[in-house]
Design a protein around this motif. Sequence first.
Motif, PDB file in Angstrom:
ATOM      1  N   GLU A  75      10.378  -2.885 -13.446  1.00  0.00           N
ATOM      2  CA  GLU A  75       9.711  -3.103 -12.868  1.00  0.00           C
ATOM      3  C   GLU A  75       9.626  -4.601 -14.065  1.00  0.00           C
ATOM      4  N   ASP A  76       9.388  -4.036 -15.028  1.00  0.00           N
ATOM      5  CA  ASP A  76       9.259  -5.142 -15.954  1.00  0.00           C
ATOM      6  C   ASP A  76      10.158  -6.056 -15.609  1.00  0.00           C
ATOM      7  N   SER A  77      11.402  -5.889 -15.443  1.00  0.00           N
ATOM      8  CA  SER A  77      12.956  -7.217 -15.669  1.00  0.00           C
ATOM      9  C   SER A  77      12.782  -8.002 -14.245  1.00  0.00           C
ATOM     10  N   GLY A  78      12.537  -6.860 -13.494  1.00  0.00           N
ATOM     11  CA  GLY A  78      12.030  -7.409 -11.762  1.00  0.00           C
ATOM     12  C   GLY A  78      13.448  -7.408 -11.393  1.00  0.00           C
ATOM     13  N   GLY A  85       9.944  -3.159  -5.725  1.00  0.00           N
ATOM     14  CA  GLY A  85      10.437  -4.345  -5.791  1.00  0.00           C
ATOM     15  C   GLY A  85      11.594  -4.305  -6.436  1.00  0.00           C
ATOM     16  N   CYS A  86      12.007  -3.001  -6.741  1.00  0.00           N
ATOM     17  CA  CYS A  86      13.740  -2.506  -7.137  1.00  0.00           C
ATOM     18  C   CYS A  86      14.254  -1.707  -5.486  1.00  0.00           C
ATOM     19  N   ASP A 114      18.646 -14.377  -9.724  1.00  0.00           N
ATOM     20  CA  ASP A 114      17.811 -12.785  -9.744  1.00  0.00           C
ATOM     21  C   ASP A 114      18.573 -11.608 -10.279  1.00  0.00           C
ATOM     22  N   GLN A 152      15.644  -6.175  -8.218  1.00  0.00           N
ATOM     23  CA  GLN A 152      16.321  -6.396  -6.790  1.00  0.00           C
ATOM     24  C   GLN A 152      16.470  -5.309  -6.643  1.00  0.00           C
ATOM     25  N   ASN A 173       8.229 -11.211 -20.318  1.00  0.00           N
ATOM     26  CA  ASN A 173       7.023 -10.817 -19.924  1.00  0.00           C
ATOM     27  C   ASN A 173       6.457 -10.252 -20.998  1.00  0.00           C
TER      28      ASN A 173
END
Length: 514
Positions: free
Chosen positions: A93-96, A119-120, A50, A98, A366
Motif C-alpha cells: 500500500e505504502d509503495s503504491g 491498489g495492488c 510505476d 500495482q 510518503n
Amino acid sequence: MFPGQTAETRPDHPAVIMAGTGEIVTHAQLDAHSNRIAQYLHAQGLRRGDHCAVLMENVPQFFAAMWAGLRSGLHVTPVNRYLPPADVAYILEDSGAQAVMTSPGKAESIQKLGDRAPGCRLRLCLGGAAEGLVDLDRELAALPDAPLAEQPMGAFMFYSSGTTGRPKGIKRPLTEQWIGHGMLQTASLAAYGFSEDTVYLSPAPIYHAAPCAWSIGVQALGGTVVMMERFDEEAALRLIERHRITHSQWVPTMFVRMLKLPEAVRRRYDLSSHQMAVHAAAPCPVEVKRQMIDWWGPILLEYYGASEGNGRTSLDSAEWLQKPGSVGRAKSGILHICDDEGTELPPGETGLIYFEQPERPFSYHNDPDKTLAAQHPVHPNWTALGDVGYVDADGYLFLTDRKSFMIISGGVNIYPQQIEDVLVLHPKVADVGVIGVPNDEFGEEVKAVVQAADGVTPDAALAEELIAFARERLAGYMVPRSVDFWAELPRLPTGKLYKNELRAPYWEGRSQRI
C-alpha cells in the motif's frame, strides 16, 4: 551492461547457479524470461515510474522478476520474505505497487492479503500455480521473449525502518538513461575487481538490499551469482571450492559460525580461487575479523553504508590491520561528525555521522518529516541515519554507538517498536520495552522487559506465554529470545521510555550502542 548484452556475447554463460540443486540459469535464459515478464507488465498497463514488488525466497525466478521491473523503468521493491501478511500489505500500500510477483513458496503471504492493498491489482505467481493468484508462467507462454521497444532504466526502492518501527521506502528519482547505459552500480563493483568473469557467492536472504543489489550488479557485468537457498557454514566453504568462487559477501555472524567449525573441516576445502570477501551490515568484532584474515588471508573488504545510499566508506585488510576496528575512509560522499546542534567536531571527537553529497541523494516515500529529520539543520545535502562515531586524523571512520535503539542481530535490523506494539496488546502486560542485549554469536539478541498487569504473577510461565504470543504475530527473527520482568519501567514524565536505563544492566562492562 545487463543480461540482454551478455545474452548476445556469451548466451550460455551462467547468470545464476543455485547452490543446493545445482540448477543453472544462463544469461540468455535470464534475458528471455525477464523480457517476457516485462512484456506482460507492459501489456497490463505498467509504465515508467510505476511500482512493482517481488516477494520470494531464494529462488532463481527472483532475478527474472527483478530484471523485468528494472528494464521496464519501474521502481522495484524486494519484500522481506519473513514478514507477516499485515506488514506485506503495508509495504504494498505504502509503495503504491500495482503488481506483486511471488513464488509458490511465499504465495500464502499474498493469498492472505484479502482486501488489503487494493491498489495492488496484479497478484502474480512465478514458478508454479497458486490458488487465487495469476499463474504467470502460463501467461508468459504466449508472449514474445523480445525486449520492449523502449527500455527505460528502473530503480530499486528498498524499505528501511527507523526508530518508529514502520518501514519506509527509500526512493530515488529515476534517471533518464536506458537499460544497459551506466547500469546500476557496475562502476563501483568494477572498482572492487568485479568483472564478467566474477563468480559471486551470495549466502544471505536475497531480499536484503546488499545481496540483491550486488547480485544484480554482478549479472549486469556479465558474471555469475551462486545463490545459497540458506546459509550453512560448511556448505559455504564447499561451494567456494566447487564453483571456484572469486568474490563473496557476508555478515559477521557468518564469520563467527565458520570460525566455530572444527579445524579439520575448516582446512578441508580449497579456497585458493577466493579473491575478495566483502562484509558489512553490522560491526565485526575485532578478534573475529583478525581470525578471518589469518584464515582466509588479506582478502576481506569491509564497507559501511546504508540502503539510503547517502554515503559509503570502505577499507581492505591491509588498511584494517593498521586501523583495527575502523570501517574505512569515505569512498562516496564527504564525512562530517557533528554534535546534536549540528556543529562539526574535530578528529577524534564522537558525534553523529553525516555524509555530504552534491545534492540530497534520497527521500523517504510518503514521509517528508523523516526525510527532513535525516538532513543537517544547516546543510540539506548532509544526511545522517542515526549512527554515531568519530574520524581519526587520517580520515578513518570508527563506529561507536547508534543513536536510535534499533537492534542488529546477525546483520539483520530489528525494530523494537514493532515488537512492543504487539506485546503491549497482551492482556497480562501493563507496559513493555524491547531492547537488544549482548549475544556472542549474533552481536545482539532481542529481549522484552515487561511490567506485568496488576494482579498478574510475573513468572517463567508468563514469559513463555508472551513469547508464544509474539511468535504468532511477528516474523521469527523479531520474536524475543527472553523476557524479564520489572516492577515498573523507567518512563519520563512525557511518557517516553528511557531506554538507556533499561539497557544499562545488560550492557554493564560491555560496549553499548546508544
